[in-house]
Scaffold this motif. Sequence first.
Motif, PDB file in Angstrom:
ATOM      1  N   HIS A 151       0.819  -1.215   0.000  1.00  0.00           N
ATOM      2  CA  HIS A 151       0.000   0.000   0.000  1.00  0.00           C
ATOM      3  C   HIS A 151       0.853   1.264   0.000  1.00  0.00           C
ATOM      4  N   LEU A 152       2.007   1.216   0.635  1.00  0.00           N
ATOM      5  CA  LEU A 152       2.904   2.362   0.616  1.00  0.00           C
ATOM      6  C   LEU A 152       3.361   2.659  -0.805  1.00  0.00           C
ATOM      7  N   GLU A 153       3.767   1.602  -1.521  1.00  0.00           N
ATOM      8  CA  GLU A 153       4.263   1.772  -2.898  1.00  0.00           C
ATOM      9  C   GLU A 153       3.163   2.219  -3.845  1.00  0.00           C
ATOM     10  N   ASN A 154       1.922   1.842  -3.544  1.00  0.00           N
ATOM     11  CA  ASN A 154       0.800   2.206  -4.405  1.00  0.00           C
ATOM     12  C   ASN A 154       0.065   3.464  -3.921  1.00  0.00           C
ATOM     13  N   LYS A 155       0.636   4.107  -2.902  1.00  0.00           N
ATOM     14  CA  LYS A 155       0.063   5.339  -2.350  1.00  0.00           C
ATOM     15  C   LYS A 155      -1.388   5.140  -1.917  1.00  0.00           C
ATOM     16  N   SER A 156      -1.647   3.979  -1.305  1.00  0.00           N
ATOM     17  CA  SER A 156      -3.012   3.650  -0.869  1.00  0.00           C
ATOM     18  C   SER A 156      -3.040   3.277   0.614  1.00  0.00           C
ATOM     19  N   LEU A 157      -2.126   3.868   1.399  1.00  0.00           N
ATOM     20  CA  LEU A 157      -2.046   3.538   2.823  1.00  0.00           C
ATOM     21  C   LEU A 157      -3.371   3.759   3.555  1.00  0.00           C
ATOM     22  N   LEU A 158      -4.128   4.765   3.136  1.00  0.00           N
ATOM     23  CA  LEU A 158      -5.372   5.059   3.844  1.00  0.00           C
ATOM     24  C   LEU A 158      -6.371   3.905   3.761  1.00  0.00           C
ATOM     25  N   GLU A 159      -6.182   3.007   2.813  1.00  0.00           N
ATOM     26  CA  GLU A 159      -7.078   1.853   2.716  1.00  0.00           C
ATOM     27  C   GLU A 159      -6.911   0.904   3.892  1.00  0.00           C
ATOM     28  N   ILE A 160      -5.752   0.930   4.561  1.00  0.00           N
ATOM     29  CA  ILE A 160      -5.536  -0.005   5.677  1.00  0.00           C
ATOM     30  C   ILE A 160      -5.353   0.699   7.021  1.00  0.00           C
ATOM     31  N   LEU A 161      -5.284   2.044   7.002  1.00  0.00           N
ATOM     32  CA  LEU A 161      -5.100   2.776   8.258  1.00  0.00           C
ATOM     33  C   LEU A 161      -6.445   3.215   8.832  1.00  0.00           C
ATOM     34  N   ASN A 162      -6.463   3.418  10.142  1.00  0.00           N
ATOM     35  CA  ASN A 162      -7.671   3.859  10.842  1.00  0.00           C
ATOM     36  C   ASN A 162      -7.744   5.384  10.839  1.00  0.00           C
ATOM     37  N   VAL A 163      -8.882   5.924  10.391  1.00  0.00           N
ATOM     38  CA  VAL A 163      -9.097   7.373  10.333  1.00  0.00           C
ATOM     39  C   VAL A 163     -10.323   7.717  11.173  1.00  0.00           C
ATOM     40  N   ASP A 164     -10.154   8.604  12.163  1.00  0.00           N
ATOM     41  CA  ASP A 164     -11.247   9.015  13.044  1.00  0.00           C
ATOM     42  C   ASP A 164     -11.523  10.503  12.891  1.00  0.00           C
ATOM     43  N   GLU A 165     -12.784  10.865  12.655  1.00  0.00           N
ATOM     44  CA  GLU A 165     -13.167  12.265  12.798  1.00  0.00           C
ATOM     45  C   GLU A 165     -13.142  12.617  14.285  1.00  0.00           C
ATOM     46  N   VAL A 166     -12.673  13.816  14.619  1.00  0.00           N
ATOM     47  CA  VAL A 166     -12.459  14.145  16.026  1.00  0.00           C
ATOM     48  C   VAL A 166     -13.139  15.456  16.396  1.00  0.00           C
ATOM     49  N   SER A 167     -13.326  15.643  17.695  1.00  0.00           N
ATOM     50  CA  SER A 167     -13.898  16.880  18.216  1.00  0.00           C
ATOM     51  C   SER A 167     -13.209  17.237  19.523  1.00  0.00           C
ATOM     52  N   LYS A 168     -13.504  18.427  20.024  1.00  0.00           N
ATOM     53  CA  LYS A 168     -12.880  18.944  21.232  1.00  0.00           C
ATOM     54  C   LYS A 168     -12.988  17.955  22.383  1.00  0.00           C
ATOM     55  N   GLY A 169     -11.860  17.727  23.076  1.00  0.00           N
ATOM     56  CA  GLY A 169     -11.832  16.828  24.228  1.00  0.00           C
ATOM     57  C   GLY A 169     -11.441  15.406  23.914  1.00  0.00           C
ATOM     58  N   ASP A 170     -11.351  15.042  22.636  1.00  0.00           N
ATOM     59  CA  ASP A 170     -10.928  13.679  22.282  1.00  0.00           C
ATOM     60  C   ASP A 170      -9.465  13.474  22.663  1.00  0.00           C
ATOM     61  N   VAL A 171      -9.159  12.275  23.165  1.00  0.00           N
ATOM     62  CA  VAL A 171      -7.805  11.942  23.619  1.00  0.00           C
ATOM     63  C   VAL A 171      -7.317  10.698  22.898  1.00  0.00           C
ATOM     64  N   TYR A 172      -6.074  10.739  22.444  1.00  0.00           N
ATOM     65  CA  TYR A 172      -5.433   9.593  21.794  1.00  0.00           C
ATOM     66  C   TYR A 172      -4.069   9.363  22.419  1.00  0.00           C
ATOM     67  N   PHE A 173      -3.805   8.114  22.786  1.00  0.00           N
ATOM     68  CA  PHE A 173      -2.500   7.707  23.295  1.00  0.00           C
ATOM     69  C   PHE A 173      -1.742   7.057  22.145  1.00  0.00           C
ATOM     70  N   ILE A 174      -0.527   7.517  21.899  1.00  0.00           N
ATOM     71  CA  ILE A 174       0.263   7.050  20.749  1.00  0.00           C
ATOM     72  C   ILE A 174       1.551   6.394  21.252  1.00  0.00           C
ATOM     73  N   PRO A 175       1.522   5.089  21.521  1.00  0.00           N
ATOM     74  CA  PRO A 175       2.767   4.431  21.927  1.00  0.00           C
ATOM     75  C   PRO A 175       3.735   4.340  20.752  1.00  0.00           C
ATOM     76  N   THR A 176       5.005   4.083  21.052  1.00  0.00           N
ATOM     77  CA  THR A 176       5.987   3.949  19.978  1.00  0.00           C
ATOM     78  C   THR A 176       5.562   2.834  19.030  1.00  0.00           C
ATOM     79  N   GLY A 177       5.842   3.058  17.759  1.00  0.00           N
ATOM     80  CA  GLY A 177       5.512   2.060  16.746  1.00  0.00           C
ATOM     81  C   GLY A 177       4.160   2.235  16.100  1.00  0.00           C
ATOM     82  N   ARG A 178       3.282   3.020  16.698  1.00  0.00           N
ATOM     83  CA  ARG A 178       1.927   3.185  16.145  1.00  0.00           C
ATOM     84  C   ARG A 178       1.943   4.254  15.052  1.00  0.00           C
ATOM     85  N   VAL A 179       1.527   3.882  13.848  1.00  0.00           N
ATOM     86  CA  VAL A 179       1.471   4.803  12.721  1.00  0.00           C
ATOM     87  C   VAL A 179       0.382   5.848  12.993  1.00  0.00           C
TER      88      VAL A 179
END
Length: 326
Positions: A151-179
């Motif tokens: 998917h990286l080579e075909n520029k289609s990463l968004l097909e396998i990645l998680n995308v969230d619409e967000v609003s005020k107050g949303d919290v995300y924890f990003i440990p090492t290694g998480r894209v």
Amino acid sequence: MQKLNQFLKFTPILKEKIWGGEKLRNYLNKNSDKSNIGESWEVSDVEGDTSIVSNGNLKGENLKELIATYKGDLVGDKVFKDFGNKFPLLIKFIDAKEALSIQLHPNDELAQKRHNSFGKTEMWFVMQSDDKANLIVGFQKDSNQEEYLHHLENKSLLEILNVDEVSKGDVYFIPTGRVHAIGAGVLLAEIQQTSDITYRVYDWDRQDSEGNYRDLHTDLALDAIDYTSQQSYTTAYSKQENVASEIVSCPYFTTNVLPIEGSFSVNHNDKDSFVIYMCVEGKVEFSMNGERETIAMGETILVPASIKDFKLSSSVKSELLEVYIK
């Protein structure tokens, strides 16, 4: 040695970014004639970007000098034992007018081996978001190196990645290694380990003003990526007026949310750590033995470990993030 008995404010270190905008200046009142300000480093001990005190008797001193002088009185005895003269956290506000690159950060072991640096575990607290603004965090389902490269080579990463619409107050924890990537239209507070090591894997094929592409780190990233998925990437939490409620706790930092109305006393005798407060709404006054300091939305204050008792007060609806190391 004189006792460290002062709330510490620092001059923000403003960073122009190809994806930066105007919200840090217009929304959080950061004074700058720069355009495209993407980041305000509020408390930093990154090499070449050490924070300088902007208030009180210690005005003009830098964070590194303060640690060398005050040691455990500033950061806490355990923190000083573990980190020495290196301040362990980097505190930021980030404005993404355009999407940041899709990226990840190496863990402590890889970062030490390759870059003589800490890894970069971080968290985000969304302060404002435009309509349909989003964050990219993690994979939709478990993946692997082969699928990722396809998917990286075909520029289609968004097909396998998680995308969230967000609003005020949303919290995300990003440990090492998480894209992850901050999407266009998001203003957030970021708490992270002291590290500026980023593996950029996709940058939307954009060029800077001189027609150059930014470097990608495809090979370095491959064995640093966590290819597993989560059912949900948001961090659920509850909050209570004038009570510090935990939202994230990990070996590198603990972050609480603290809504404030009126006045109340704070006691930190249970902590052997500095405590940083980021104002994400309203305006809050800190007072102790006649000393007063105020932070408004978009400002940050550091309470040294030697200060255990003080008072918080606000005449408007306000909210702080409270950050320390357990």
